[in-house]
Design a protein around this motif. Structure first.
Motif, PDB file in Angstrom:
ATOM      1  N   UNK A 145      -4.754   9.695   0.367  1.00  0.00           N
ATOM      2  CA  UNK A 145      -5.496   9.344  -0.841  1.00  0.00           C
ATOM      3  C   UNK A 145      -5.074  10.212  -2.023  1.00  0.00           C
ATOM      4  N   UNK A 146      -4.630  11.434  -1.759  1.00  0.00           N
ATOM      5  CA  UNK A 146      -4.120  12.299  -2.824  1.00  0.00           C
ATOM      6  C   UNK A 146      -2.800  11.765  -3.367  1.00  0.00           C
ATOM      7  N   UNK A 147      -1.945  11.285  -2.482  1.00  0.00           N
ATOM      8  CA  UNK A 147      -0.675  10.682  -2.914  1.00  0.00           C
ATOM      9  C   UNK A 147      -0.953   9.443  -3.767  1.00  0.00           C
ATOM     10  N   UNK A 148      -1.905   8.642  -3.345  1.00  0.00           N
ATOM     11  CA  UNK A 148      -2.253   7.423  -4.084  1.00  0.00           C
ATOM     12  C   UNK A 148      -2.813   7.769  -5.464  1.00  0.00           C
ATOM     13  N   UNK A 202      -2.314   7.917 -11.384  1.00  0.00           N
ATOM     14  CA  UNK A 202      -2.568   8.713 -12.588  1.00  0.00           C
ATOM     15  C   UNK A 202      -1.278   9.223 -13.235  1.00  0.00           C
ATOM     16  N   UNK A 203      -0.381   9.787 -12.445  1.00  0.00           N
ATOM     17  CA  UNK A 203       0.790  10.444 -13.022  1.00  0.00           C
ATOM     18  C   UNK A 203       2.033   9.548 -13.057  1.00  0.00           C
ATOM     19  N   UNK A 204       2.254   8.761 -12.016  1.00  0.00           N
ATOM     20  CA  UNK A 204       3.438   7.911 -11.983  1.00  0.00           C
ATOM     21  C   UNK A 204       3.243   6.646 -12.822  1.00  0.00           C
ATOM     22  N   UNK A 243      -7.435  17.943  -6.536  1.00  0.00           N
ATOM     23  CA  UNK A 243      -6.987  18.594  -5.302  1.00  0.00           C
ATOM     24  C   UNK A 243      -5.489  18.386  -5.097  1.00  0.00           C
ATOM     25  N   UNK A 244      -5.006  17.167  -5.368  1.00  0.00           N
ATOM     26  CA  UNK A 244      -3.578  16.876  -5.199  1.00  0.00           C
ATOM     27  C   UNK A 244      -2.729  17.688  -6.166  1.00  0.00           C
ATOM     28  N   UNK A 245      -3.134  17.732  -7.416  1.00  0.00           N
ATOM     29  CA  UNK A 245      -2.372  18.497  -8.415  1.00  0.00           C
ATOM     30  C   UNK A 245      -2.376  19.984  -8.093  1.00  0.00           C
ATOM     31  N   UNK A 246      -3.504  20.473  -7.577  1.00  0.00           N
ATOM     32  CA  UNK A 246      -3.595  21.879  -7.198  1.00  0.00           C
ATOM     33  C   UNK A 246      -2.608  22.200  -6.072  1.00  0.00           C
TER      34      UNK A 246
END
Length: 100
Positions: free
Chosen positions: A37-40, A45-47, A72-75
């Protein structure tokens, strides 16, 4: 006991699942693990460049939940880049997608 994770809509399927700093042997590296879910969330958001509201709609979750997952993913990504850690994407969900 924590609540079980809800099923989230995941469409992004990365082509690589492991990234590491060049020149450092694997046995010497610590790693951060990104959940599916972090990859998604990073994907939307970013891609793709969507705002939190649109990204949350795409994943069928609330906007605050999307924001927490994205943070959390960006961190984890920033920690890997700054501190020279490996970054591994959890493959379990993506393997199930490939089998279907």
């Amino acid at each position: 006991m924590p609540r079980p994770k809800k099923h989230r809509r995941i469409k992004c399927c990365p082509t690589a699942y492991y990234f590491k700093p060049r020149g450092i042997p694997m046995c010497e590296l610590l790693e951060n693990i990104l959940a599916e879910d972090e990859v998604e969330a990073i994907y939307w958001a970013d891609f793709k460049g969507f705002d939190h509201e649109t990204g949350a709609q795409k994943m069928q979750i609330s906007r605050p939940t999307f924001g927490r997952i994205l943070k959390a993913a960006r961190n984890k990504i920033a920690d890997a880049l700054i501190n020279g850690k490996a970054l591994r994407i959890n493959q379990d969900y993506f393997k199930k997608l490939a089998e279907e």
